[in-house]
Design an enzyme around this catalytic site. Structure first.
Site, PDB file in Angstrom:
ATOM      1  CG  ASP A  92      15.348  -5.225  -5.715  1.00  0.00           C
ATOM      2  OD1 ASP A  92      16.069  -4.203  -5.713  1.00  0.00           O
ATOM      3  OD2 ASP A  92      14.825  -5.689  -4.687  1.00  0.00           O
ATOM      4  CD  GLU A  93      15.472   0.514  -5.591  1.00  0.00           C
ATOM      5  OE1 GLU A  93      14.654   1.453  -5.661  1.00  0.00           O
ATOM      6  OE2 GLU A  93      16.082   0.213  -4.548  1.00  0.00           O
ATOM      7  CG  ASP A 141      11.099  -1.898  -5.330  1.00  0.00           C
ATOM      8  OD1 ASP A 141      12.010  -2.692  -5.591  1.00  0.00           O
ATOM      9  OD2 ASP A 141      10.816  -1.537  -4.166  1.00  0.00           O
TER      10      ASP A 141
END
Length: 368
Positions: free
Chosen positions: A103-104, A8
């Site tokens: 973003d993860e 993350d």
């Protein structure tokens, strides 16, 4: 026993803004809409979070909490480019990557033999590569399933690395607040609290029948998560769109001869990443340059069908003539000033089995 990594990015949009403008690093900053246009905060850095600012907060309210807050307008193209770079690093480790959001991502490294099969060493490598190549830090969690890996990645933010080992699951899960279970919002948490259930150990005392009776299908997930169970598989659904290699230099390199030499040196690692059983075809080639001021440019061309077929075979058989990439340098270098801090080269791929008749014909000529 599976080995699942959850990666993350830390305050991702804000991290990109601080990377591209180092003057912002020690200031409270947020990415979001303007206050006079009833904008909201998309994300903020940890300095801003100390003032109580958080995502989805109206920008006007955030500025009241912190008048010194620097609000950056979103630059989605920059965020997408960085996210794609990060994903390319994940794919260097394993094809078993499930992208959850910009973003993860989850990575199943159960069968990865690199780093002697150590998920911890893999995670350290990922963190180092992502920060070194993109300037963004990631927090990483490791455990036996997706649920626990995601919990772990949030445990030591920012820039953390936390592991929940198989023999630690029972003790770890027993004290975990029910709010940490994905899907348990304020309403569900309140219903559980009314029954005297505040942690997973207490939730374990409730039967699946009781949980499904009150929460429907989600009751099954509650029953499993309370025991640290999660049987969901990694959903890759990934079609490789390119194969590339990049190198960030400790000191900027300058001069056409030095840069050309550095580009040619990337040929070997590019060949090593080219799967011999790949069913897709090369459709174009490109180089990437990042200048001293962090501006980035990519130059891409589509060679002739004959050149493409030859290039495909060279890559497959580890005999790449990288000189084909050199003509792209002149154009790339004309787009910026100063030395080069990052250099990359790669190939774009077609959809699986999507071959044009011309390419098919030239493939046959090269093969035979």
């Amino acid at each position: 026993m599976r080995k699942i990594i959850h990666a993350d990015c830390d305050c991702f949009f804000a991290a990109v803004e601080m990377r591209d403008n180092p003057a912002l690093r020690d200031k409270p900053i947020a990415v979001g809409g303007a206050a006079d246009k009833r904008g909201v905060i998309a994300t903020c850095n940890y300095t801003a979070r100390n003032f109580g600012i958080h995502s989805a907060m109206p920008t006007a309210q955030a500025l009241k909490l912190c008048p010194e807050l620097v609000v950056c307008p979103p630059r989605m193209s920059a965020y997408k480019e960085t996210a794609e770079h990060i994903r390319s690093i994940f794919l260097q480790l394993t094809d078993q990557v499930e992208v959850v959001s910009i973003d993860e991502a989850y990575l199943d490294v159960s069968n990865v033999e690199q780093f002697n099969g150590s998920a911890t060493l893999m995670a350290r490598w990922l963190k180092q590569q992502v920060q070194g190549q993109t300037g963004v830090t990631i927090s990483v969690g490791i455990s036996v399933n997706k649920f626990l890996a995601k919990i772990a990645s949030d445990w030591q933010k920012p820039n953390g690395l936390f592991i929940i080992k198989p023999d630690e699951v029972s003790n770890f899960i027993s004290t975990l607040p029910v709010e940490k279970i994905h899907g348990v919002g304020k309403v569900t948490a309140q219903k559980l609290h009314q029954k005297g259930i505040h942690n997973c150990q207490q939730l374990q005392q409730v039967s699946m029948h009781q949980l499904t009776e009150q929460f429907g299908k989600f009751g099954v997930a509650l029953y499993q998560r309370a025991r640290g169970e999660d049987f969901r598989e990694i959903k890759t659904e990934h079609i490789r769109k390119s194969i590339s290699v990049e190198r960030t230099y400790a000191e900027n390199i300058a001069g056409i001869e030095r840069i050309s030499h550095a580009l040619l040196q990337l040929a070997e690692p590019l060949m090593q990443r080219f799967p011999q059983d790949l069913q897709q075809q090369v459709k174009s080639i490109f180089i990437k340059l990042r200048f001293a001021d962090f501006s980035t440019t990519t130059v891409e061309i589509t060679p002739s069908a004959q050149q493409l077929a030859q290039l495909q075979q060279q890559l497959k058989h580890q005999r790449l003539n990288a000189a084909v990439f050199l003509p792209l340098l002149t154009e790339g270098l004309s787009r910026g000033k100063g030395g080069i801090r990052l250099l990359g080269m790669g190939v774009k791929l077609s959809e699986p089995y999507a071959l044009t008749p011309d390419v098919k014909q030239w493939q046959q000529l090269v093969l035979f």
